[in-house]
Structures are given as structure tokens and as C-alpha cells.
Design an enzyme around this catalytic site. Structure first.
Site, short mmCIF file in Angstrom:
data_model
loop_
_atom_site.label_atom_id
_atom_site.label_comp_id
_atom_site.label_asym_id
_atom_site.label_seq_id
_atom_site.Cartn_x
_atom_site.Cartn_y
_atom_site.Cartn_z
N ASN A 14 55.15 28.60 27.53
CA ASN A 14 53.88 28.08 27.31
C ASN A 14 53.14 28.33 26.12
O ASN A 14 52.41 27.65 25.33
CB ASN A 14 52.84 28.42 28.57
N ARG A 64 42.84 50.54 33.63
CA ARG A 64 42.83 49.27 33.18
C ARG A 64 41.66 48.83 32.14
O ARG A 64 41.72 48.20 31.18
CB ARG A 64 42.53 48.47 34.33
N LEU A 92 42.69 41.00 34.75
CA LEU A 92 41.66 41.35 33.58
C LEU A 92 40.38 41.91 34.23
O LEU A 92 39.62 41.57 35.23
CB LEU A 92 41.28 40.18 32.57
N HIS A 108 48.63 28.37 35.82
CA HIS A 108 49.36 29.06 36.89
C HIS A 108 50.39 27.94 37.70
O HIS A 108 49.94 26.70 37.64
CB HIS A 108 48.26 29.29 38.08
N ASP A 140 38.25 33.84 36.41
CA ASP A 140 37.13 34.77 36.82
C ASP A 140 37.63 36.02 37.47
O ASP A 140 38.88 36.44 37.20
CB ASP A 140 36.11 33.91 37.89
N GLU A 173 53.60 22.41 32.90
CA GLU A 173 52.78 23.26 32.46
C GLU A 173 52.57 23.01 30.77
O GLU A 173 51.59 22.99 30.01
CB GLU A 173 53.31 24.52 32.72
#
Ligand code: GAR
Length: 201
Positions: A14, A64, A92, A108, A140, A173
Site C-alpha cells: 500500500n 506505548r 496508536l 483495512h 480514532d 486497496e
């Protein structure tokens, strides 16, 4: 020219579609930096071949928030205004997303909200879905749960294996992601709740 940062973890097909679209002046922006959390991800090699800065940032053994903060710093250094996740297999943090509100895209391999998470093509096949597809969405804090920008369906055939279904979805994609990036960069859209609406359509 708007600058794009791409986050990757793997082979980067991608990413390649985005690089190729940029070369063909069809992206509306330029890929300014590629960041991988996996050192030998082939995506980094694709970036180098395209003369795009390619950074490896190790997430192992780090909190993280700490890793995400470093990713955000590198993205800011490269002055990106849009971030594309392209096979980036990490969630994230809210703090990261708050730094780039409405400016992080993901692709996705299913028609969300069906089959979020890992191995979406296998999930679709095992569920017995007759149709799956690809989704580009704003990121989100949830798992593959942000507003849908573009979606395209791909039929599931009785002869399909995970590999054959994944390959047909991947073709979609590669078309869908550059189109979605261009839409975001052109800016002719608004969000109504979680509905992504094109202006003047
Ligand atoms: C793509 O199929 C992408 O949609 C998927 O990983 C693959 C990466 O391929 N992403 C996810 O499943 C995210 N939940 P690529 O490295 O060749 O672009």
C-alpha cells in the site's frame, strides 16, 4: 505540496501504491517520511528506493506513550500534515491522535464494521461472508472504528482461500488508498457525526 507520513510494519504494497500515485501526480501530496516499527520491513526498502527518508523506531521494551511520542516527533520534524497507516500493526494512543486530529488514515481489508482487527480476510472467509472488501477510514481511539472515507466491496468466491481473497482485496486497496488520500488533502469534505460527507455532492 502537502507532505504525508506513512507508518508501516511489513511488505508495504500500500505504501508503494501511494508512492506510485505521488509519482504520477495523482496523490495531491508527496510522501515525506516512512516510519516502521519493524527493522527489516520491506516497506523501508521501498521508501529508500523512492528516495524517501526511511526510519526504523523500535517499540520493543517501551511504553506505548513513549514510542508514540517519538513517532509524533519524527512526523513533526518532517512537517507532515497527513499520516497514513499502511499495514502498521499497532494501535496508536489517544495522546498521539490528539496531536493530529482528523489527520490519520488507515486502510483495512474488510468492509468495516465487519471483521476489524487482525486477519480480516480469514475472518470473512471463516464467517462465510459472501462479500468482503476494503475500507479507508479516519483513525480514532477504537479498533478500526473511525469514520469511513471510502469503501469498496469484493465478492467472496466459493473457491477462495485466504490468499486468493487477500490478493483480490489488495488490488482494490491499492486503488482506494490513493483516492482517499487525495480526498483528504483536497479538503472538500465535512464530518457529520461519524459520516464523512463530500461537499457539493
Ligand atoms: C493490507 O492488506 C492492509 O489492509 C492490512 O495489512 C495489509 C498490509 O499490506 N492492514 C490491516 O489488516 C490493519 N488492520 P501491505 O504492507 O502490503 O500494504
Amino acid at each position: 505540496m502537502p507532505r504525508i507520513g506513512v507508518l508501516v510494519s511489513g511488505r508495504g504494497s500500500n505504501l508503494q501504491a501511494l508512492l506510485d500515485a505521488a509519482t504520477a501526480n495523482a496523490l495531491g501530496g508527496a510522501v515525506a517520511v516512512v516510519i516502521s516499527n519493524i527493522e527489516d520491513a520491506f516497506a523501508l526498502e521501498r521508501a529508500r528506493r523512492a528516495s524517501v527518508p526511511a526510519l526504523f523506531l523500535d517499540h520493543r521494551g517501551r511504553a506505548r506513550e513513549d514510542f508514540d511520542r517519538e513517532v509524533a516527533e519524527r512526523l513533526r520534524e518532517h512537517e507532515v500534515e497527513l499520516i497514513c497507516l499502511a499495514g502498521f500493526l499497532r494501535r496508536l494512543s489517544a495522546a498521539f491522535l490528539a496531536e493530529f486530529p482528523g489527520r490519520v488514515l488507515n486502510i483495512h481489508p474488510s468492509l468495516l464494521p465487519a471483521f476489524p482487527g487482525l486477519a480480516a480476510q480469514r475472518q470473512a472467509l471463516e464467517y462465510g461472508a459472501k462479500v468482503s472488501g476494503a475500507t479507508v477510514h479516519l483513525v480514532d481511539e477504537g479498533l478500526d472504528s473511525g469514520p469511513v472515507v471510502l469503501q469498496e466491496a469484493v465478492p467472496v468466491l466459493e473457491s477462495d482461500t485466504v490468499e486468493s481473497l487477500s490478493a483480490r482485496i489488495l488490488e482494490v486497496e491499492h486503488r482506494l488508498y490513493p483516492r482517499a488520500v487525495r480526498l483528504l488533502l483536497e479538503g472538500g469534505y465535512r464530518l457529520e457525526g461519524r459520516r464523512f460527507m463530500l461537499e457539493g455532492v
